[in-house]
Design a protein around this motif. Structure first.
Motif, mmCIF file in Angstrom:
data_model
loop_
_atom_site.group_PDB
_atom_site.id
_atom_site.type_symbol
_atom_site.label_atom_id
_atom_site.label_comp_id
_atom_site.label_asym_id
_atom_site.label_seq_id
_atom_site.Cartn_x
_atom_site.Cartn_y
_atom_site.Cartn_z
ATOM 1 N N THR A 250 -11.587 -9.951 16.852
ATOM 2 C CA THR A 250 -10.748 -9.356 16.026
ATOM 3 C C THR A 250 -11.592 -7.580 15.623
ATOM 4 O OG1 THR A 250 -11.223 -11.246 14.604
ATOM 5 C CG2 THR A 250 -10.838 -9.897 13.304
ATOM 6 N N VAL A 251 -10.737 -7.359 15.274
ATOM 7 C CA VAL A 251 -10.787 -5.699 14.846
ATOM 8 C C VAL A 251 -10.369 -5.757 13.009
ATOM 9 C CG1 VAL A 251 -10.222 -3.363 14.883
ATOM 10 C CG2 VAL A 251 -9.501 -4.525 16.686
ATOM 11 N N LYS A 252 -10.728 -5.505 12.254
ATOM 12 C CA LYS A 252 -10.516 -4.969 10.535
ATOM 13 C C LYS A 252 -10.503 -3.611 10.190
ATOM 14 C CE LYS A 252 -12.699 -8.625 7.920
ATOM 15 N NZ LYS A 252 -13.612 -9.023 6.956
ATOM 16 N N ILE A 253 -9.298 -3.775 9.489
ATOM 17 C CA ILE A 253 -8.985 -2.210 9.018
ATOM 18 C C ILE A 253 -10.159 -2.207 7.714
ATOM 19 C CG2 ILE A 253 -8.233 0.020 8.894
ATOM 20 C CD1 ILE A 253 -6.705 -0.853 12.159
ATOM 21 N N LYS A 254 -10.561 -1.372 7.151
ATOM 22 C CA LYS A 254 -10.637 -1.936 5.837
ATOM 23 C C LYS A 254 -9.804 0.521 5.695
ATOM 24 C CE LYS A 254 -14.626 -4.191 4.542
ATOM 25 N NZ LYS A 254 -15.532 -4.388 3.950
ATOM 26 N N ILE A 255 -8.685 0.316 4.534
ATOM 27 C CA ILE A 255 -8.362 1.109 3.864
ATOM 28 C C ILE A 255 -7.640 0.962 2.774
ATOM 29 C CG2 ILE A 255 -7.068 1.621 6.234
ATOM 30 C CD1 ILE A 255 -4.558 1.398 5.118
ATOM 31 N N PRO A 256 -7.720 2.622 2.066
ATOM 32 C CA PRO A 256 -7.710 2.630 0.820
ATOM 33 C C PRO A 256 -6.161 2.724 0.358
ATOM 34 C CG PRO A 256 -8.044 4.320 1.414
ATOM 35 C CD PRO A 256 -8.367 4.201 2.391
ATOM 36 N N LEU A 257 -5.741 2.107 -1.126
ATOM 37 C CA LEU A 257 -4.434 1.500 -1.280
ATOM 38 C C LEU A 257 -4.153 2.639 -1.317
ATOM 39 C CD1 LEU A 257 -4.527 -0.800 -4.828
ATOM 40 C CD2 LEU A 257 -3.474 -1.753 -1.622
ATOM 41 N N THR A 258 -4.444 4.063 -1.687
ATOM 42 C CA THR A 258 -3.223 5.007 -2.127
ATOM 43 C C THR A 258 -4.097 6.318 -1.545
ATOM 44 O OG1 THR A 258 -2.432 6.656 -4.266
ATOM 45 C CG2 THR A 258 -3.430 5.330 -4.526
ATOM 46 N N LEU A 259 -4.044 7.532 -1.211
ATOM 47 C CA LEU A 259 -4.836 8.822 -0.941
ATOM 48 C C LEU A 259 -4.416 9.730 -2.576
ATOM 49 C CD1 LEU A 259 -4.303 9.137 2.131
ATOM 50 C CD2 LEU A 259 -5.830 8.397 1.687
ATOM 51 N N ALA A 260 -4.185 9.300 -3.595
ATOM 52 C CA ALA A 260 -3.176 10.431 -3.908
ATOM 53 C C ALA A 260 -4.938 10.334 -5.529
ATOM 54 C CB ALA A 260 -1.880 10.192 -4.967
ATOM 55 N N LEU B 171 0.898 -1.117 0.034
ATOM 56 C CA LEU B 171 0.142 -0.454 0.126
ATOM 57 C C LEU B 171 1.086 1.407 0.461
ATOM 58 C CD1 LEU B 171 -1.703 0.781 3.800
ATOM 59 C CD2 LEU B 171 0.130 -1.118 3.054
ATOM 60 N N ASP B 172 0.089 2.391 -0.250
ATOM 61 C CA ASP B 172 0.801 3.743 -0.084
ATOM 62 C C ASP B 172 1.450 3.620 1.021
ATOM 63 O OD1 ASP B 172 1.681 7.289 -0.559
ATOM 64 O OD2 ASP B 172 0.633 6.700 -2.885
ATOM 65 N N GLY C 175 -10.053 -3.109 -4.134
ATOM 66 C CA GLY C 175 -9.206 -2.257 -4.300
ATOM 67 C C GLY C 175 -9.191 -1.642 -3.020
ATOM 68 N N GLN C 176 -8.831 -2.284 -1.790
ATOM 69 C CA GLN C 176 -8.923 -1.897 -0.575
ATOM 70 C C GLN C 176 -8.108 -3.243 0.133
ATOM 71 O OE1 GLN C 176 -13.552 -1.700 0.765
ATOM 72 N NE2 GLN C 176 -12.184 0.358 1.699
ATOM 73 N N VAL C 177 -7.413 -2.386 1.449
ATOM 74 C CA VAL C 177 -6.102 -2.981 2.047
ATOM 75 C C VAL C 177 -6.853 -3.016 3.203
ATOM 76 C CG1 VAL C 177 -3.781 -3.417 3.215
ATOM 77 C CG2 VAL C 177 -3.571 -2.355 1.137
ATOM 78 N N ILE C 178 -7.233 -4.512 2.878
ATOM 79 C CA ILE C 178 -7.766 -5.005 5.138
ATOM 80 C C ILE C 178 -6.594 -5.436 5.428
ATOM 81 C CG2 ILE C 178 -9.551 -6.696 5.200
ATOM 82 C CD1 ILE C 178 -10.660 -5.114 3.400
ATOM 83 N N ILE C 179 -6.974 -4.977 7.163
ATOM 84 C CA ILE C 179 -5.796 -5.519 8.232
ATOM 85 C C ILE C 179 -6.278 -6.071 8.620
ATOM 86 C CG2 ILE C 179 -4.042 -4.520 9.929
ATOM 87 C CD1 ILE C 179 -3.234 -2.145 7.573
ATOM 88 N N GLU C 180 -6.414 -7.219 9.657
ATOM 89 C CA GLU C 180 -7.232 -7.738 10.661
ATOM 90 C C GLU C 180 -6.424 -7.712 11.713
ATOM 91 O OE1 GLU C 180 -8.822 -11.536 9.201
ATOM 92 O OE2 GLU C 180 -9.322 -10.177 8.209
ATOM 93 N N ILE C 181 -6.026 -7.824 13.260
ATOM 94 C CA ILE C 181 -5.702 -7.859 14.280
ATOM 95 C C ILE C 181 -6.789 -8.878 15.045
ATOM 96 C CG2 ILE C 181 -4.847 -6.809 16.937
ATOM 97 C CD1 ILE C 181 -3.175 -6.119 13.768
ATOM 98 N N GLN C 182 -6.091 -10.496 15.653
ATOM 99 C CA GLN C 182 -6.883 -11.501 15.707
ATOM 100 C C GLN C 182 -6.496 -12.177 16.810
ATOM 101 O OE1 GLN C 182 -8.271 -14.837 13.060
ATOM 102 N NE2 GLN C 182 -9.222 -15.368 13.739
ATOM 103 N N ASP C 183 -7.190 -11.826 18.227
ATOM 104 C CA ASP C 183 -6.843 -12.872 19.037
ATOM 105 C C ASP C 183 -7.447 -13.930 19.373
ATOM 106 O OD1 ASP C 183 -8.150 -11.794 21.354
ATOM 107 O OD2 ASP C 183 -7.968 -9.813 20.445
ATOM 108 N N ASP C 184 -7.110 -15.198 20.070
ATOM 109 C CA ASP C 184 -8.033 -16.165 20.315
ATOM 110 C C ASP C 184 -8.314 -15.947 22.267
ATOM 111 O OD1 ASP C 184 -5.235 -16.546 21.075
ATOM 112 O OD2 ASP C 184 -5.728 -18.584 20.381
ATOM 113 N N GLY C 185 -8.367 -14.792 22.735
ATOM 114 C CA GLY C 185 -8.997 -14.548 23.861
ATOM 115 C C GLY C 185 -9.894 -14.701 24.234
ATOM 116 N N ALA C 186 -10.845 -14.007 25.461
ATOM 117 C CA ALA C 186 -11.981 -14.005 26.279
ATOM 118 C C ALA C 186 -12.711 -12.942 25.111
ATOM 119 C CB ALA C 186 -11.527 -12.981 27.701
#
Length: 897
Positions: A452-462, A311-312, A361-372
């Motif tokens: 799981t926290v999922k973030i969707k962000i664009p590839l670029t902002l330009a 990504l950018d 057309g987006q970048v998906i970032i996931e932070i996943q834990d197997d906690g409580a």
């Protein structure tokens, strides 16, 4: 391997530059032997090559660099001074290193020629003699040069014979020929020492390799300037496209198309120069996780996936802090201590996954834990306690909406403040920073299983794709990353279906309550001519990150790529603007900030109305609405089918139609697709001869098939009563008056079966179809007949009921294997029917499937609460049939004899 390959490319690129510089540095060092900084610079270069080659397992390269480093260390420490022989040996080492690197670049592995191993032995011997000579105060001489006519670019020959007995003050034992095996290579690969006076041959003229330039270092500012110029080029392209369309000149239009393709390709390539792997961020987290876990006295393992996702670079800089906040929360709040995990039958070591991938057309970032996980009840309680939300509003929130409260400023569920988290800040910062990028944050959690926290962000902002809309004569751009769909309501639909409660407007879109906002009101514009209701209403359905809402605009134009420009300081305080851009005609247009608009409206405050008022007022009308596709075969006869059945609409030329075995087909998407002429199976006028036809493509039973029609007339979302009396026959469900024309409603499933009786046979092969009785409760005659059609075509024995009460009466009199019911029906709705079935001792185990157009999450939740086994949209034929089969099999039914 993607990340490792990137590191290797960087290593080769950097080594090329440094090695070319070494040639000059060694010459300078001969002229200035006391230049300590020059020696240190050479040492660092060789040391870096040695370390990285060890990482990749390049033993030959590592050995060469290792012994060259030994010699350089003595020069750096002042033990010996550089002389011509020492410089010559080191330059030979550089040449061999260059050749090895060139081979690695070309083949991906080291050369296997024995000469390289022989040279490592010579270099090792020379390094040891440097030490001996330093101790004895004597001058060290390099091995004699070999006899060789190879070009200069070839790695120099190496000799294992040293005639230094006359110059060395060494003991007699040290004058004997030496046999030295390289400790960095397998024992069997150690070369044998040649007899006294023998000269080794250089590698053949392998094979010699030259380092080629594949990478250059470019200043970041230059890349930014290139991106700005690409943006200006896109703006010029847009302007030229507009002029070409206006002038209607074929030559200009063709030239513009060619230029547009080039500009797009150039833009793509320039954007690639700014792209960086997200691993540049991810790779710092193993240490962070290790330290945080130790501080929290927990055991945590980190797994990284998709580190090669690009990504950018400007976005990479911004997401570092949000990712760190989420990792802190996962370790501190999410993952339990080892003893607690063991008590829950979990592994003592918790798992934290950082995952990245591209999607739409987006970048998906996931932070996943197997906690409580996160308990929605606890969230509601804390929100009320901290005054984030009132008790009444908290009780009206769904579990998912309750989870999203963690992103509210000042909200925290921490029982005590720690050095890791729990200071009342963090997740709100995550949300704010991500939304500034035009992205959205979503949270999913299951108590006891993890979060799981999922973030969707664009590839670029330009440069971004945007939808252009118009209100009060002005144009505005909406980033397509926030766009869900476009809806147009007729004036009658506006009057009937748009509800006003207090000051808020709502529309029920496929079972979901959609808050509506007028762009005019957001911008503070007075009502005037061209209000949407004059010709209907245009609704742009947008995703604000937390929920969807509809933005009402006067007109919807086309979509195009826009170049994002910073907004002026005099407008920065207005939350609904994200920037500005120049349109094709050279005029400026403001870019709308969807998240900013949502925050100014306080959409969450209206959520309590969802069940209390809005559902009661408009749920019934929504259930009766039908989204129809209208088309014609003969220009004077009109037909309708549910739009939900249609997979695609397309066009073909008449000369593309082929005849095979008496049937018509077309080569469509690299497959042969059957074509159905409806007039061959129904008493209607034939399809006229045309140069071009329309295709209505269906995908059923995992196969494509299409109706061949003359024209697509329209698509409507209307409430209509189908007359079953006048035109009812095989393939026709009935008729209705639409737009002042008699329109026949086709039974798509039956027409396809008439064309090919075996088209749907797959289900018949797998199930006990004829022996299973299904009770179908549906008050709409149109849907009742359509559902019965595809269930019967699959081989089931279907009994129809006109409403819930009628279905209940039939259940008391007859035996059925499964019930399929609608929700909204007179006398008794589907939920009440299901509740009665579950309370009846004889019927409580009877499977119940809801098929409905009320697809909202609250409706599904209510269905599960009363005991519904499955919940599907009415026209999802394959899904419904698979669900029917699964539920029947679970009751023990087997194939009939």
């Amino acid at each position: 391997m993607g990340m490792e390959n990137d590191i290797l490319k960087d290593f080769l690129s950097e080594s090329k530059e440094n090695l070319e510089l070494l040639d000059q540095q060694f010459v300078e060092l001969e002229q200035d032997p006391s230049n300590a900084e020059l020696i240190k610079s050479i040492f660092r270069t060789i040391h870096t090559i040695k370390g990285t080659s060890g990482f990749f397992g390049f033993t030959t390269l590592e050995g060469t660099a290792h012994f060259a480093e030994d010699i350089l260390s003595k020069l750096r420490d002042g033990v010996v001074k550089i002389n011509e022989d020492t410089a010559t040996m080191l330059l030979k080492a550089v040449d061999y290193i260059k050749a090895i690197l060139a081979t690695i670049e070309d083949t991906g592995k080291e050369p296997d020629d024995i000469a390289y191993l022989d040279f490592i032995v010579d270099l090792r011997n020379f390094a040891e003699k440097v030490v001996k000579a330093a101790k004895a105060g004597a001058e060290i001489r390099a091995p004699e040069a070999p006899v060789n006519d190879s070009p200069v670019t070839q790695p120099p020959a190496a000799s294992s014979h040293e005639e230094d007995a006359r110059k060395d003050q060494a003991s007699p034992a040290e004058k004997q020929p030496e046999t030295v095996a390289c400790p960095l290579l397998p024992e069997k690969e150690a070369p044998k020492t040649q007899p006294e006076g023998a000269v080794q041959s250089a590698p053949p003229v392998h094979q010699s390799r030259q380092l080629t330039e594949t990478h250059v270092r470019v200043d970041v500012q230059l890349l930014d300037n290139l991106m700005n110029l690409a943006g200006e080029l896109v703006l010029s392209r847009n302007r030229l496209t507009q002029l070409a369309n206006q002038m209607n000149n074929p030559d200009l239009f063709a030239a513009n198309q060619r230029m547009s393709l080039i500009v797009t390709e150039m833009q793509t390539q320039i954007m690639k120069t700014r792209m960086q792997p997200i691993g540049n961020v991810f790779n710092k987290f193993p240490r962070i996780v290790r330290d945080l876990a130790k501080a929290a006295q927990k055991q945590v393992q980190l797994r990284i996936e998709g580190a090669e996702t690009e990504l950018d670079r400007s976005i990479i800089e911004v997401i570092k802090d949000p990712l760190t906040h989420m990792v802190r929360n996962s370790i501190d709040h999410g993952i339990e201590h080892a003893d607690m995990r063991v008590q829950k039958d979990k592994p003592a070591v918790g798992t934290l996954v950082m995952r990245a991938y591209h999607e739409g057309g987006q970048v998906i970032i996931e932070i996943q834990d197997d906690g409580a996980g996160i308990d929605p009840k606890k969230i509601r309680s804390k929100a009320i306690e901290k005054g984030v939300i009132s008790a009444d509003r908290a009780l009206g929130l769904s579990d998912r909406d309750a989870l999203m409260l963690v992103f509210q400023p000042g909200f925290s569920t921490a029982e005590k403040v720690t050095n890791i988290s729990g200071r009342g800040v963090g997740m709100d910062v995550v949300k704010t920073n991500i939304e500034k990028l035009g992205g959205v944050v979503d949270l999913q959690s299951e108590a006891g299983a993890g979060t799981t926290v999922k973030i969707k962000i664009p590839l670029t902002l330009a440069i971004i794709p945007a939808l252009i809309v118009r209100t009060a004569g002005e144009r505005y751009a909406i980033p397509q990353v926030n766009l869900v769909e476009l809806v147009h309501l007729s004036p009658d639909a506006v009057t009937k279906d748009v509800q006003l409660i207090g000051d808020a407007e709502f529309y029920r879109l496929r079972g979901q309550i959609l808050p509506l906002v007028r762009l005019r009101n957001i911008l503070g514009l007075p009502p005037g001519a061209g209000e949407p209701e004059a010709g209907g209403m245009n609704i742009v359905v947008l995703n604000s990150g937390e929920r969807q809402f509809g933005l009402m605009v006067d007109d919807i134009n086309d979509s195009e790529e826009i170049v994002v420009k910073p907004i002026g300081s005099h407008l920065k305080h207005i939350q609904c603007y994200a920037g500005t851009t120049l349109m094709g005609d050279g005029r400026a247009a403001l870019i709308l900030d969807v998240v900013g608009i949502a925050s100014t409206l306080n959409l969450r405050a209206e959520e309590a109305l969802r069940q209390a008022k809005v559902s009661a007022e408009i749920a019934a009308t929504e259930e009766d609405q039908q989204f129809l596709l209208l088309f014609s075969v003969d220009p004077n006869e009109f037909f309708a089918i549910p739009l939900a059945l249609v997979n695609r609409l397309d066009k073909i030329r008449a000369d593309q139609i082929e005849h095979v075995s008496g049937k018509e087909i077309v080569q469509y998407r690299n497959k042969s697709m059957p074509l159905i002429r409806i007039e061959n199976y129904l008493p209607i006028s034939p399809l006229p001869d045309q140069e071009e036809y329309h295709l209505i493509v269906f995908n059923m039973n995992e196969k494509d098939i299409a109706f061949l029609v003359s024209r697509i007339e329209d698509s409507l979302n209307i409430v209509i009563e189908v007359n079953e009396e006048n035109f009812r026959q095989d393939g026709i469900l009935g008729s209705a008056i639409i737009k002042d024309r008699t329109t026949l409603f086709l039974d798509v499933y039956q027409v396809i079966t008439m064309y090919n009786p075996d088209f749907f046979v797959r289900y018949g092969e797998r199930s006990t179809l004829v022996s299973n009785r299904i009770l179908l409760a549906e008050d709409s005659s149109f849907y009742r007949n359509l559902l019965s059609s595809y269930l019967s075509a699959a081989g089931f024995n279907v009994t129809m009921a006109e409403d819930g009460q009628d279905a209940w009466d039939k259940l008391q009199q007859e035996s059925f294997d499964l019930v399929i019911t609608d929700i909204e029906m007179p006398k008794m709705n589907g939920f009440e029917l299901t509740r009665r079935i579950r309370e009846d001792a004889k019927l409580r185990n009877l499977p119940v499937i809801v098929v409905t157009s009320l697809s909202g999450e609250e409706d599904k939740r209510r269905g599960l609460q009363v005991g519904v086994d499955a919940y599907h949209a009415k026209l999802e034929r394959d899904t419904v049939l698979k669900s029917v089969e699964s539920l029947l099999r679970s009751r023990g039914f087997r194939e009939a004899a």
